[in-house]
Design a protein around this motif. Sequence first.
Motif, PDB file in Angstrom:
ATOM      1  N   VAL A  17     -19.650  78.578 106.940  1.00 45.08           N
ATOM      2  CA  VAL A  17     -19.216  77.555 107.898  1.00 45.08           C
ATOM      3  C   VAL A  17     -20.477  76.844 108.387  1.00 45.08           C
ATOM      4  O   VAL A  17     -21.310  77.440 109.068  1.00 45.08           O
ATOM      5  N   THR A  18     -20.623  75.573 108.006  1.00 43.68           N
ATOM      6  CA  THR A  18     -21.853  74.839 108.321  1.00 43.68           C
ATOM      7  C   THR A  18     -21.598  73.550 109.105  1.00 43.68           C
ATOM      8  O   THR A  18     -22.556  72.909 109.526  1.00 43.68           O
ATOM      9  N   LYS A  19     -20.330  73.175 109.304  1.00 48.15           N
ATOM     10  CA  LYS A  19     -20.049  71.917 109.996  1.00 48.15           C
ATOM     11  C   LYS A  19     -20.572  72.014 111.439  1.00 48.15           C
ATOM     12  O   LYS A  19     -20.203  72.922 112.184  1.00 48.15           O
ATOM     13  N   PHE A  20     -21.390  71.053 111.824  1.00 50.82           N
ATOM     14  CA  PHE A  20     -22.035  71.107 113.138  1.00 50.82           C
ATOM     15  C   PHE A  20     -21.033  71.187 114.295  1.00 50.82           C
ATOM     16  O   PHE A  20     -21.250  71.979 115.225  1.00 50.82           O
ATOM     17  N   PRO A  21     -19.936  70.403 114.305  1.00 53.94           N
ATOM     18  CA  PRO A  21     -19.032  70.485 115.460  1.00 53.94           C
ATOM     19  C   PRO A  21     -18.458  71.885 115.672  1.00 53.94           C
ATOM     20  O   PRO A  21     -18.250  72.304 116.820  1.00 53.94           O
ATOM     21  N   ILE A  22     -18.200  72.631 114.596  1.00 51.50           N
ATOM     22  CA  ILE A  22     -17.659  73.983 114.731  1.00 51.50           C
ATOM     23  C   ILE A  22     -18.730  74.919 115.287  1.00 51.50           C
ATOM     24  O   ILE A  22     -18.488  75.686 116.224  1.00 51.50           O
ATOM     25  N   ILE A  23     -19.924  74.851 114.709  1.00 49.50           N
ATOM     26  CA  ILE A  23     -21.040  75.680 115.184  1.00 49.50           C
ATOM     27  C   ILE A  23     -21.323  75.387 116.657  1.00 49.50           C
ATOM     28  O   ILE A  23     -21.473  76.296 117.486  1.00 49.50           O
ATOM     29  N   ASP A  24     -21.381  74.115 116.987  1.00 49.28           N
ATOM     30  CA  ASP A  24     -21.679  73.701 118.361  1.00 49.28           C
ATOM     31  C   ASP A  24     -20.615  74.212 119.333  1.00 49.28           C
ATOM     32  O   ASP A  24     -20.933  74.723 120.419  1.00 49.28           O
TER      33      ASP A  24
END
Length: 217
Positions: free
Chosen positions: A21-28
């Motif tokens: 999982v690398t999508k920035f909005p999810i990580i953020d």
Amino acid sequence: MSDFAARRVMMVDTQVRPSDVTKFPIIDAMLSVERENFVPSERREAAYVDGNLALSVGRVLLEPRTLAKMLDALNLQNDELVLDIGSGYGYSAAIIAHIAQAVVALEADEAMVADAQTVLSDAGADSVIMNAGPLEAGVAEHGPYDVITIQGGVEAVPVAIIDQLKEGGRIAALFMTGALGEVRIGRKIDGQMNWRLAFNASAPVLPGFSKARDFAL
């Protein structure tokens, strides 16, 4: 950094990122939302464990990896309206609210809904509308939805839920067969659901999402 903040970083670094999982909005979102506030008070210390976390009898907060991979597979956009079914104390809705435009969250347990409204307000999740009602009925009044997420296991997705999805919309559901399960992403095309396998996971089947049983006399 507080102890919980450190645990949040560790959760993302050891459970979410290694799951591709690398999508920035999810990580953020997962670094920002204070997961420990969205569980029963006696479970706060366990909020960041690697696994499903019991919320009540037969109900769990999905493990961080499962939720993150589900949202990643859905490829949520920031202009979309999402129906989040089985929100519990609102954690999944708070995460989705960081990514999508607005979230309609549904929970059957009225005490959970009351607590969720307080925690979501404290977290500044102003784009989440919490609703109390049977999970299998959805929330037709705010639909149709671009995306529907189901926060627990299913054996079947009720027609009432599929009817609330826009044409071309997506559903993420964790289909359980006994103890084994797989998250599938469904897309509505010409009124019919087309499902594809995303990844394996496991969770108790939500009330109202079991298959009708054939009874033999």
